[in-house]
Design a protein around this motif. Sequence first.
Motif, PDB file in Angstrom:
ATOM      1  N   LYS A  67       0.466  -0.744  -0.279  1.00  0.00           N
ATOM      2  CA  LYS A  67      -0.443  -0.639   0.108  1.00  0.00           C
ATOM      3  C   LYS A  67       0.687   1.062  -0.170  1.00  0.00           C
ATOM      4  O   LYS A  67       1.791   1.749   0.905  1.00  0.00           O
ATOM      5  CB  LYS A  67      -0.902  -0.040   0.884  1.00  0.00           C
ATOM      6  N   VAL A  68       1.185   1.696  -1.183  1.00  0.00           N
ATOM      7  CA  VAL A  68       2.250   2.816  -1.531  1.00  0.00           C
ATOM      8  C   VAL A  68       1.262   4.625  -1.539  1.00  0.00           C
ATOM      9  O   VAL A  68       0.091   4.757  -1.924  1.00  0.00           O
ATOM     10  CB  VAL A  68       2.000   2.904  -2.545  1.00  0.00           C
ATOM     11  N   LEU A  69       1.428   5.024  -0.517  1.00  0.00           N
ATOM     12  CA  LEU A  69       1.017   7.249  -0.984  1.00  0.00           C
ATOM     13  C   LEU A  69       1.940   7.638  -1.716  1.00  0.00           C
ATOM     14  O   LEU A  69       3.557   7.308  -1.558  1.00  0.00           O
ATOM     15  CB  LEU A  69       1.186   7.777   0.834  1.00  0.00           C
ATOM     16  N   GLU A  70       1.799   8.398  -2.241  1.00  0.00           N
ATOM     17  CA  GLU A  70       2.027   8.771  -3.549  1.00  0.00           C
ATOM     18  C   GLU A  70       1.651  10.422  -2.844  1.00  0.00           C
ATOM     19  O   GLU A  70       0.946  10.538  -2.939  1.00  0.00           O
ATOM     20  CB  GLU A  70       2.174   9.291  -4.959  1.00  0.00           C
TER      21      GLU A  70
ATOM     22  N   TYR B  80      -2.244   4.942  -3.315  1.00  0.00           N
ATOM     23  CA  TYR B  80      -3.216   6.252  -3.129  1.00  0.00           C
ATOM     24  C   TYR B  80      -1.823   7.786  -3.138  1.00  0.00           C
ATOM     25  O   TYR B  80      -0.525   7.875  -2.530  1.00  0.00           O
ATOM     26  CB  TYR B  80      -3.216   6.049  -1.548  1.00  0.00           C
ATOM     27  N   THR B  81      -2.518   8.381  -4.137  1.00  0.00           N
ATOM     28  CA  THR B  81      -1.771   9.999  -4.548  1.00  0.00           C
ATOM     29  C   THR B  81      -2.949  10.745  -4.279  1.00  0.00           C
ATOM     30  O   THR B  81      -3.687  10.668  -4.570  1.00  0.00           O
ATOM     31  CB  THR B  81      -1.049   9.276  -5.681  1.00  0.00           C
ATOM     32  N   ILE B  82      -1.833  11.970  -3.820  1.00  0.00           N
ATOM     33  CA  ILE B  82      -2.432  13.055  -3.053  1.00  0.00           C
ATOM     34  C   ILE B  82      -1.915  14.207  -4.165  1.00  0.00           C
ATOM     35  O   ILE B  82      -0.537  14.632  -4.063  1.00  0.00           O
ATOM     36  CB  ILE B  82      -2.468  12.725  -2.013  1.00  0.00           C
ATOM     37  N   GLU B  83      -2.422  15.149  -4.677  1.00  0.00           N
ATOM     38  CA  GLU B  83      -2.349  16.079  -5.016  1.00  0.00           C
ATOM     39  C   GLU B  83      -2.799  17.705  -4.119  1.00  0.00           C
ATOM     40  O   GLU B  83      -4.126  17.250  -4.412  1.00  0.00           O
ATOM     41  CB  GLU B  83      -2.247  16.125  -6.660  1.00  0.00           C
ATOM     42  N   TYR B  84      -2.096  18.187  -4.199  1.00  0.00           N
ATOM     43  CA  TYR B  84      -2.611  19.487  -3.774  1.00  0.00           C
ATOM     44  C   TYR B  84      -2.965  21.113  -4.790  1.00  0.00           C
ATOM     45  O   TYR B  84      -4.056  21.640  -4.041  1.00  0.00           O
ATOM     46  CB  TYR B  84      -1.325  20.172  -3.211  1.00  0.00           C
TER      47      TYR B  84
ATOM     48  N   GLU C  27      -7.687  17.323 -10.815  1.00  0.00           N
ATOM     49  CA  GLU C  27      -8.748  17.181 -11.689  1.00  0.00           C
ATOM     50  C   GLU C  27      -8.263  16.119 -13.175  1.00  0.00           C
ATOM     51  O   GLU C  27      -8.933  15.823 -13.357  1.00  0.00           O
ATOM     52  CB  GLU C  27      -9.661  18.709 -12.050  1.00  0.00           C
ATOM     53  N   ARG C  28      -7.207  17.185 -13.903  1.00  0.00           N
ATOM     54  CA  ARG C  28      -6.791  16.844 -14.600  1.00  0.00           C
ATOM     55  C   ARG C  28      -6.414  15.285 -14.807  1.00  0.00           C
ATOM     56  O   ARG C  28      -6.860  14.988 -15.838  1.00  0.00           O
ATOM     57  CB  ARG C  28      -5.486  17.372 -15.453  1.00  0.00           C
TER      58      ARG C  28
ATOM     59  N   GLY D 247      -5.307  16.972  -1.848  1.00  0.00           N
ATOM     60  CA  GLY D 247      -5.481  18.320  -0.469  1.00  0.00           C
ATOM     61  C   GLY D 247      -3.874  17.997   0.133  1.00  0.00           C
ATOM     62  O   GLY D 247      -2.832  18.154  -1.079  1.00  0.00           O
ATOM     63  N   ASP D 248      -3.715  18.734   1.014  1.00  0.00           N
ATOM     64  CA  ASP D 248      -2.512  18.884   1.204  1.00  0.00           C
ATOM     65  C   ASP D 248      -1.621  18.143   1.958  1.00  0.00           C
ATOM     66  O   ASP D 248      -1.684  17.300   2.870  1.00  0.00           O
ATOM     67  CB  ASP D 248      -2.473  19.945   1.929  1.00  0.00           C
ATOM     68  N   GLY D 249      -1.183  16.845   1.101  1.00  0.00           N
ATOM     69  CA  GLY D 249      -0.353  16.042   1.291  1.00  0.00           C
ATOM     70  C   GLY D 249       1.146  15.843   2.246  1.00  0.00           C
ATOM     71  O   GLY D 249       1.968  14.834   2.919  1.00  0.00           O
TER      72      GLY D 249
END
Length: 223
Positions: free
Chosen positions: A92-95, A115-119, A125-126, A143-145
């Motif tokens: 299980k990887v968080l980027e 699981y990838t999070i973008e600020y 969206e893109r 959100g704020d990773g």
Amino acid sequence: MPFLGVLSMFEDTYKQRGLRGKLVRKLRQKGIRNEAVLEAIGRVPRHVFFDDALLIHAYEDKAFPIGEGQTISQPYTVAFQTELLEVQPGDKVLEVGTGSGYQACILLELKAKVYTIEYNRVLYERTRAFLPLLGYSPHFFCGDGSKGLPVRAPYDKIIVTAGAPIVPEALMQQLADGGVLVVPVGGRDKQKMIRIRRKKDKITREEFDFFSFVPLLGEKGWK
Ligand code: SAM
């Protein structure tokens, strides 16, 4: 729309496959040893992340703009960080820092649950709309990773693809027992690659080469 050249989007020509093979050989020469990582780079079509005007640069070992002042990381950097992460199938990887989604595709090729999070909402969206068109579907978050993604923690592996001023404490706390965190840490322009391992309550830290990432923003990043 920058990297969404519709006509070239799904094309993976003999020439592009050849250029990708050449890039993989270059990464091997530069010291990347993990065959699974090299194979993943050999499989993910990097050119589909490029605007038509930049297409000829897709298989150069360089970072390129993806809009919103952000970049798709240099292939060597992607390979180096992924190798350090020691991804195993099923991990299980968080980027932190989805950006174009290219790194997430590499992690998915290694059979990780991503699981990838973008600020940046525009990039989020893109990329969330684009990646599934290529057949890659990580779990996307906006959100704020710099505070990690506590709602899905713990993670076997965490990779940060933006330069942090310090190792964010929350990321260490969200590591599973035996987990690995790879994060570039340092100044705004230049950072040292750091690998943190968590074994029960014991944390070990290793330092590697210098790299140059865009800044990690947010509460525990750069203001
Ligand atoms: N991994 C990306 C790829 O494969 O294209 C490259 C990412 S780019 C070098 C760094 C990304 O981190 C940018 O998209 C930026 O918006 C994002 N970022 C910066 N601070 C962040 C934060 N606090 N949380 C999540 N993403 C962040």
